[in-house]
Motif scaffolding. Sequence first.
Motif, short mmCIF file in Angstrom:
data_model
loop_
_atom_site.label_atom_id
_atom_site.label_comp_id
_atom_site.label_asym_id
_atom_site.label_seq_id
_atom_site.Cartn_x
_atom_site.Cartn_y
_atom_site.Cartn_z
N LEU A 146 0.81 -1.17 -0.04
CA LEU A 146 -0.02 -0.14 -0.11
C LEU A 146 0.84 1.19 0.13
CD1 LEU A 146 -2.82 -0.86 2.43
CD2 LEU A 146 -2.88 -0.87 -0.10
N GLU A 147 1.86 1.27 0.85
CA GLU A 147 2.69 2.41 0.75
C GLU A 147 3.67 2.78 -0.43
OE1 GLU A 147 2.07 4.60 3.05
OE2 GLU A 147 1.04 3.57 4.44
N ASP A 148 4.26 1.57 -0.94
CA ASP A 148 4.99 1.68 -2.24
C ASP A 148 3.82 2.29 -3.48
OD1 ASP A 148 7.17 1.01 -1.19
OD2 ASP A 148 7.32 -0.98 -1.89
N ILE A 176 5.61 12.28 2.96
CA ILE A 176 5.17 11.56 4.01
C ILE A 176 4.81 9.88 3.63
CG2 ILE A 176 3.49 11.30 6.27
CD1 ILE A 176 5.29 13.71 6.09
N GLU A 177 4.19 9.84 2.56
CA GLU A 177 4.06 8.37 2.10
C GLU A 177 5.49 7.63 1.89
OE1 GLU A 177 1.15 6.95 2.11
OE2 GLU A 177 -0.27 8.54 2.14
N ALA A 178 6.27 8.55 1.54
CA ALA A 178 7.61 7.78 1.24
C ALA A 178 8.40 7.35 2.48
CB ALA A 178 8.63 8.59 0.35
N ARG A 179 8.09 8.31 3.38
CA ARG A 179 8.84 7.94 4.89
C ARG A 179 8.00 6.74 5.40
NH1 ARG A 179 9.15 14.19 6.68
NH2 ARG A 179 11.15 14.66 5.60
N HIS A 180 6.58 6.59 5.14
CA HIS A 180 6.00 5.24 5.52
C HIS A 180 6.43 4.10 4.80
CE1 HIS A 180 1.97 7.93 6.49
NE2 HIS A 180 3.12 7.99 7.43
N ALA A 181 6.63 4.13 3.78
CA ALA A 181 7.10 3.19 3.02
C ALA A 181 8.71 2.57 3.21
CB ALA A 181 7.20 3.64 1.40
N GLY A 182 9.37 3.88 3.62
CA GLY A 182 10.67 3.35 4.17
C GLY A 182 10.63 2.74 5.61
N TRP A 183 9.88 3.39 6.25
CA TRP A 183 9.73 2.48 7.49
C TRP A 183 9.01 1.12 7.67
CZ3 TRP A 183 5.92 5.24 11.78
CH2 TRP A 183 6.23 4.88 13.19
N ILE A 184 8.03 0.81 6.91
CA ILE A 184 7.56 -0.39 6.94
C ILE A 184 8.58 -1.36 6.19
CG2 ILE A 184 6.29 -0.22 4.74
CD1 ILE A 184 5.36 -2.17 7.80
N ALA A 193 15.54 2.03 0.55
CA ALA A 193 15.57 2.70 -0.91
C ALA A 193 16.47 1.88 -1.87
CB ALA A 193 16.56 4.01 -0.52
N PRO A 194 15.79 0.84 -2.50
CA PRO A 194 16.53 -0.20 -3.35
C PRO A 194 17.10 0.56 -4.56
CG PRO A 194 13.84 -0.31 -3.56
CD PRO A 194 14.17 0.72 -2.27
N SER A 195 16.73 1.72 -4.99
CA SER A 195 17.43 2.35 -6.00
C SER A 195 17.47 3.74 -5.99
CB SER A 195 16.58 1.68 -7.45
OG SER A 195 15.23 2.55 -7.12
N PRO A 196 18.45 4.39 -6.92
CA PRO A 196 18.38 5.89 -6.47
C PRO A 196 17.18 6.64 -7.12
CG PRO A 196 19.97 5.07 -8.46
CD PRO A 196 19.19 3.73 -7.72
N PHE A 197 16.44 6.06 -8.04
CA PHE A 197 15.22 6.73 -8.66
C PHE A 197 13.85 5.72 -8.36
CE2 PHE A 197 19.00 7.83 -11.31
CZ PHE A 197 18.67 9.28 -11.17
N GLU A 198 12.85 6.48 -8.36
CA GLU A 198 11.49 5.84 -7.97
C GLU A 198 10.69 6.03 -9.26
OE1 GLU A 198 8.79 3.86 -5.78
OE2 GLU A 198 10.92 4.11 -5.19
N GLY A 199 10.11 5.05 -9.88
CA GLY A 199 9.18 5.17 -11.01
C GLY A 199 7.86 5.40 -10.48
N ALA A 200 7.12 6.11 -11.33
CA ALA A 200 5.88 6.61 -11.11
C ALA A 200 4.73 5.48 -11.64
CB ALA A 200 5.26 7.94 -11.62
N LYS A 201 3.54 5.43 -11.36
CA LYS A 201 2.41 4.47 -11.87
C LYS A 201 1.27 5.53 -12.35
CE LYS A 201 3.58 0.32 -9.40
NZ LYS A 201 2.84 -0.76 -8.33
#
Length: 218
Positions: A146-148, A176-184, A193-201
Amino acid sequence: MSHLWTLEEVDRDGAIRETAEQVDPFTRASFLKKAGLGAGAVVGGGALMGTIPSLAMASGSASDVAILNYALTLEYLEAAFYAEAVSMGKFAGNVGTFAQIVSAHENAHVTFLKGALGSAAVKKPTFDFKGTTTDEAKFKATAQVLEDTGVAAYLGQVGNIKSKKILSAAGSILPIEARHAGWIRDINGVSGAPSPFEGAKTKGQVLAAVKATGFIVG
């Protein structure tokens, strides 16, 4: 204790003060008082959330309203998921703390977006989380998805928002959503942070993923 904000801190681009200047001088003070932003005043997060979105919607377009309703639907889902998990009281330790804090955040996001949309806000769907709010392993896995997904969804829409005010309001949720994702992810023992960039959907991709969960039942 929540941080107290001055008018200058929360209105760095002058948007609130610019709006106030357009108000008749006899009612300007009342306008700022209702906004919780009178000269020299300090406000907490609640006042900020109640003010900026309503001002943002004044210059919003139909497409911006659609984007905010899309975001609101996702926030309804997350807020309900965490609220149910907290109410069940099955999780302790780091997982329990995560659920409680994120639940409060997601409820705040719902309030924030509903305040921006007013009567244009979509209604809250009915959810069935299929046991994921009582089983810790399922909860942690679902929370990560959900967070990702939330991060990718907001990232996919920021470039489509026309109003700068709405972009600022919605953009305040994305980190804030990104911090939730990192936390969980940290709780789950995987890289935050598995990669230096984040893809959109795209909206279609996100809605298809949400539908596939079967969580929305009405």
